[in-house]
Design a protein around this motif. Sequence first.
Motif, PDB file in Angstrom:
ATOM      1  N   UNK A 197     -41.307 -63.524   7.084  1.00  0.00           N
ATOM      2  CA  UNK A 197     -40.699 -64.216   6.075  1.00  0.00           C
ATOM      3  C   UNK A 197     -39.354 -63.259   5.828  1.00  0.00           C
ATOM      4  N   UNK A 198     -38.616 -62.402   6.899  1.00  0.00           N
ATOM      5  CA  UNK A 198     -37.570 -62.759   7.155  1.00  0.00           C
ATOM      6  C   UNK A 198     -37.228 -63.531   7.649  1.00  0.00           C
ATOM      7  N   UNK A 199     -37.708 -63.414   8.786  1.00  0.00           N
ATOM      8  CA  UNK A 199     -37.008 -65.285   8.996  1.00  0.00           C
ATOM      9  C   UNK A 199     -36.813 -66.445   8.353  1.00  0.00           C
ATOM     10  N   UNK A 200     -37.483 -66.940   7.848  1.00  0.00           N
ATOM     11  CA  UNK A 200     -38.169 -67.861   6.904  1.00  0.00           C
ATOM     12  C   UNK A 200     -37.012 -67.596   5.387  1.00  0.00           C
ATOM     13  N   UNK A 201     -37.168 -66.615   4.951  1.00  0.00           N
ATOM     14  CA  UNK A 201     -35.823 -66.731   4.364  1.00  0.00           C
ATOM     15  C   UNK A 201     -34.499 -66.832   4.750  1.00  0.00           C
ATOM     16  N   UNK A 202     -34.499 -66.524   5.724  1.00  0.00           N
ATOM     17  CA  UNK A 202     -33.156 -66.747   6.214  1.00  0.00           C
ATOM     18  C   UNK A 202     -32.664 -67.863   6.747  1.00  0.00           C
ATOM     19  N   UNK A 242     -40.241 -50.285   0.491  1.00  0.00           N
ATOM     20  CA  UNK A 242     -40.685 -52.180   0.569  1.00  0.00           C
ATOM     21  C   UNK A 242     -40.263 -52.882   2.288  1.00  0.00           C
ATOM     22  N   UNK A 243     -41.016 -53.686   2.129  1.00  0.00           N
ATOM     23  CA  UNK A 243     -40.733 -54.123   3.796  1.00  0.00           C
ATOM     24  C   UNK A 243     -41.465 -55.504   3.864  1.00  0.00           C
ATOM     25  N   UNK A 244     -41.380 -56.491   4.824  1.00  0.00           N
ATOM     26  CA  UNK A 244     -41.404 -57.400   4.943  1.00  0.00           C
ATOM     27  C   UNK A 244     -41.687 -57.770   5.792  1.00  0.00           C
ATOM     28  N   UNK A 245     -42.695 -58.780   6.455  1.00  0.00           N
ATOM     29  CA  UNK A 245     -42.356 -59.373   7.598  1.00  0.00           C
ATOM     30  C   UNK A 245     -41.286 -59.917   8.388  1.00  0.00           C
ATOM     31  N   UNK A 246     -41.592 -60.497   9.692  1.00  0.00           N
ATOM     32  CA  UNK A 246     -40.700 -60.699  10.429  1.00  0.00           C
ATOM     33  C   UNK A 246     -40.616 -62.064   9.933  1.00  0.00           C
ATOM     34  N   UNK A 253     -33.874 -57.995  -1.986  1.00  0.00           N
ATOM     35  CA  UNK A 253     -34.487 -56.812  -1.735  1.00  0.00           C
ATOM     36  C   UNK A 253     -35.240 -56.447  -0.411  1.00  0.00           C
ATOM     37  N   UNK A 254     -34.977 -57.386   0.428  1.00  0.00           N
ATOM     38  CA  UNK A 254     -35.689 -57.710   1.849  1.00  0.00           C
ATOM     39  C   UNK A 254     -34.578 -57.552   3.033  1.00  0.00           C
ATOM     40  N   UNK A 255     -34.343 -58.873   2.646  1.00  0.00           N
ATOM     41  CA  UNK A 255     -32.719 -58.706   3.574  1.00  0.00           C
ATOM     42  C   UNK A 255     -31.657 -58.520   4.102  1.00  0.00           C
ATOM     43  N   UNK A 256     -31.264 -58.917   3.274  1.00  0.00           N
ATOM     44  CA  UNK A 256     -29.580 -58.330   3.221  1.00  0.00           C
ATOM     45  C   UNK A 256     -29.376 -56.982   1.763  1.00  0.00           C
ATOM     46  N   UNK A 257     -29.778 -55.944   2.294  1.00  0.00           N
ATOM     47  CA  UNK A 257     -29.835 -54.483   1.003  1.00  0.00           C
ATOM     48  C   UNK A 257     -29.032 -54.112   1.634  1.00  0.00           C
ATOM     49  N   UNK A 258     -28.799 -53.745   2.868  1.00  0.00           N
ATOM     50  CA  UNK A 258     -27.306 -52.451   3.390  1.00  0.00           C
ATOM     51  C   UNK A 258     -25.827 -53.894   3.313  1.00  0.00           C
ATOM     52  N   UNK A 275     -32.005 -57.307  -7.047  1.00  0.00           N
ATOM     53  CA  UNK A 275     -32.702 -56.812  -6.084  1.00  0.00           C
ATOM     54  C   UNK A 275     -32.714 -55.324  -5.415  1.00  0.00           C
ATOM     55  N   UNK A 276     -31.821 -55.093  -5.669  1.00  0.00           N
ATOM     56  CA  UNK A 276     -31.599 -53.402  -5.316  1.00  0.00           C
ATOM     57  C   UNK A 276     -32.063 -52.672  -5.624  1.00  0.00           C
TER      58      UNK A 276
END
Length: 217
Positions: free
Chosen positions: A7-12, A1-5, A99-104, A148-149
């Motif tokens: 979208x990642x910036x928006x969520x953060x 699963x991928x998310x654009x940069x 799922x898309x930004x903080x999985x690790x 989310x994982x």
Amino acid sequence: MTLSSRSRLFLLSLLVSGSLALYLARDRFDVAAMELWVAENPLSAPILFILLYVVLVTLLFPSTLVSLTGGVLFGPAWGTLYVQIGAILSAALAFLLARYLLADWVESRLNEELRKLKAEVEKRGWRFVLMLRILPGLPFALLNYTLGLTRIRLLHFLVVTSLCILPRVIFFAYAGDTGRRAVEGQDISFQGLVVLALLAVFITVHFALKRIRHPFL
């Protein structure tokens, strides 16, 4: 699963902005003042409460306290509606962040119990999520991040979450309103009966699920 940069910036940015707003307003939390402000701002108050609910619960603030506050400020009916909306939105945000930004980061902080939970969700899907949402005592926000994982679909996650948390949301809204009425010296006979009835249902469900003797439980 991928998310654009983007979208990642928006969520953060949502999470950072919410944290900043919460910090700046930290000295303004006064229940009496909030009740007065709600009465004077019937349109904007619910929106602000929902936004604060999303920010606080996403930041792992106890959802129970925020839900009770909803009952205190808005009463049992509107409190239920606003808390339910805030809970669903916060669940979706935590799920997407995990799922898309903080999985690790989330994965590294799961304890053994949550790792077992995650494995069971992978095997059983939304049916196991249904049981987890019904079972009292599991941390709402942390469970959102954990789920989310997994490979469960966002739509299934939100539908199960929305249906299963509603009785609990009603309970907290009524409990918050009942507490406020009791402090003010009002008659709480009806509200007290509703709270006790819902509490009895939760206790019954808890022991019924315990009898299943599932390894996670």
